[in-house]
Design an enzyme around this catalytic site. Structure first.
Site, short mmCIF file in Angstrom:
data_model
loop_
_atom_site.label_atom_id
_atom_site.label_comp_id
_atom_site.label_asym_id
_atom_site.label_seq_id
_atom_site.Cartn_x
_atom_site.Cartn_y
_atom_site.Cartn_z
N SER A 121 -2.72 -20.10 -11.07
CA SER A 121 -3.54 -18.98 -10.60
C SER A 121 -3.64 -18.94 -9.08
O SER A 121 -4.14 -17.97 -8.52
CB SER A 121 -4.95 -19.07 -11.20
OG SER A 121 -5.53 -20.30 -10.85
N HIS A 142 1.37 -15.21 -14.23
CA HIS A 142 -0.06 -15.50 -14.25
C HIS A 142 -0.80 -14.58 -15.23
O HIS A 142 -1.02 -13.40 -14.96
CB HIS A 142 -0.65 -15.37 -12.84
CG HIS A 142 -2.11 -15.67 -12.77
ND1 HIS A 142 -2.96 -15.07 -11.86
CD2 HIS A 142 -2.89 -16.51 -13.51
CE1 HIS A 142 -4.18 -15.52 -12.05
NE2 HIS A 142 -4.17 -16.39 -13.04
N GLU A 154 0.37 -11.11 -13.58
CA GLU A 154 1.00 -11.13 -12.26
C GLU A 154 2.33 -11.89 -12.38
O GLU A 154 2.36 -13.02 -12.86
CB GLU A 154 0.11 -11.84 -11.23
CG GLU A 154 -1.13 -11.06 -10.87
CD GLU A 154 -2.01 -11.81 -9.86
OE1 GLU A 154 -2.50 -11.17 -8.93
OE2 GLU A 154 -2.20 -13.03 -10.03
N ASN A 192 -6.63 -13.25 -7.36
CA ASN A 192 -7.49 -14.34 -6.89
C ASN A 192 -7.71 -14.30 -5.38
O ASN A 192 -8.67 -14.89 -4.89
CB ASN A 192 -6.94 -15.69 -7.34
CG ASN A 192 -7.48 -16.09 -8.70
OD1 ASN A 192 -8.65 -15.92 -8.97
ND2 ASN A 192 -6.62 -16.60 -9.56
#
Length: 285
Positions: A121, A142, A154, A192
């Site tokens: 992540s 991800h 992702e 993130n």
């Protein structure tokens, strides 16, 4: 055969993310091998996957036959020598050295044609690729928690990643009925990276006595967020969330605005990690 080049997907890691990804892959029609060194984790994963699939069936989202087919498509092992397939999706601990060690072992067992997709992540794909045997075969994939429910994936293209593999992984995500977004390798990728201020500014407000935890969560939920930042951190796990914040902060050169919050570190030091320990920013029964 669910895909021209992928028949068997090996999922490394049988935690929440790993078991969720295994379920998604099996539901999409792939043969799945779930690997974890901890056999009790494999037992727990099998139970979790069955329970989740049965819930989908109860809600009419999957037929009984589809559930049975998915369950029969998954095999479990604690022997890394059995981890053979066209693609590995890795969902182990968020630690660069652990991932590098695992990937090199998998490449040694499978050869240079193996594709490895890391569910990291926050760790740079390039920083991992620089230490593995076949860097062009490594890509980021991800998923978001819970993987069977969340649509976004992702797909992270490192500077070493073969562009053909990037497209294969994006196509695979579509077969899994996900919404892939291809992005360049960067600390925290897209989600993130953008999410850091959501968590950090919220904690700074509380730390500085400007608002309470409950007020921040209530206001943000009232503006349309499904969960306030503190409830969301409790759900993710304070240790996991703090680890991501630390990696992003360090990899970007430690900018003051992204420095991890002391209020979160204090909770972790007390062993209060959120829902999984029954207490974090909130208390859970």
């Amino acid at each position: 055969m669910a895909n021209n080049t992928i028949n068997t997907i090996v999922v490394c890691g049988a935690g929440t993310m790993g078991s969720g990804i295994a379920q998604v892959a099996a539901t999409a029609g792939f043969k799945v091998l779930q690997f974890d060194l901890n056999e009790s984790m494999l037992v727990k994963a099998a139970q979790s996957i069955e329970k989740s699939l049965l819930k989908f069936a109860e809600k009419g989202k999957l037929s009984k036959e589809a559930v049975e087919k998915a369950l029969s498509s998954i095999r479990y092992t604690s022997d890394i020598a059995e981890c053979k397939g066209e693609l590995v999706i890795e969902a182990i601990i968020e630690n660069r050295e652990a991932k590098v060690g695992l990937f090199n072992q998998l490449f040694t067992n499978n050869g240079s044609q193996l594709m490895i997709a890391s569910n990291t992540s926050s760790i740079s794909i390039d920083s991992i690729a620089e230490q593995v045997l076949f860097p062009s075969q490594l890509v980021g994939m991800h998923f978001f928690n819970p993987a069977p429910m969340m649509k976004l994936v992702e797909v992270i293209q490192g500077k070493y990643t073969n562009p053909v593999i990037v497209q294969q992984i994006a196509d695979l995500a579509l077969l899994m009925q996900k919404a892939p977004v291809i992005c360049k390798d960067s600390p925290g990728f897209i989600v993130n990276r953008v999410a850091r201020p959501y968590y950090l500014e919220s904690m700074h407000l509380v730390q500085n006595g400007i608002a309470t935890i409950e007020q921040v969560d209530a206001v943000l939920q009232a503006t349309g967020f499904k969960m306030g930042p503190f409830k969301l951190m409790d759900l993710i796990g304070l240790d996991i969330n703090y680890s991501v914040s630390t990696i992003v902060w360090e990899d970007l050169g430690k900018p003051p605005r992204l420095k991890p919050a002391a209020i979160q570190k204090d909770k972790i030091d007390q062993g209060l990690l959120g829902v999984k320990t029954k207490k974090g920013f909130y208390q859970y029964d």
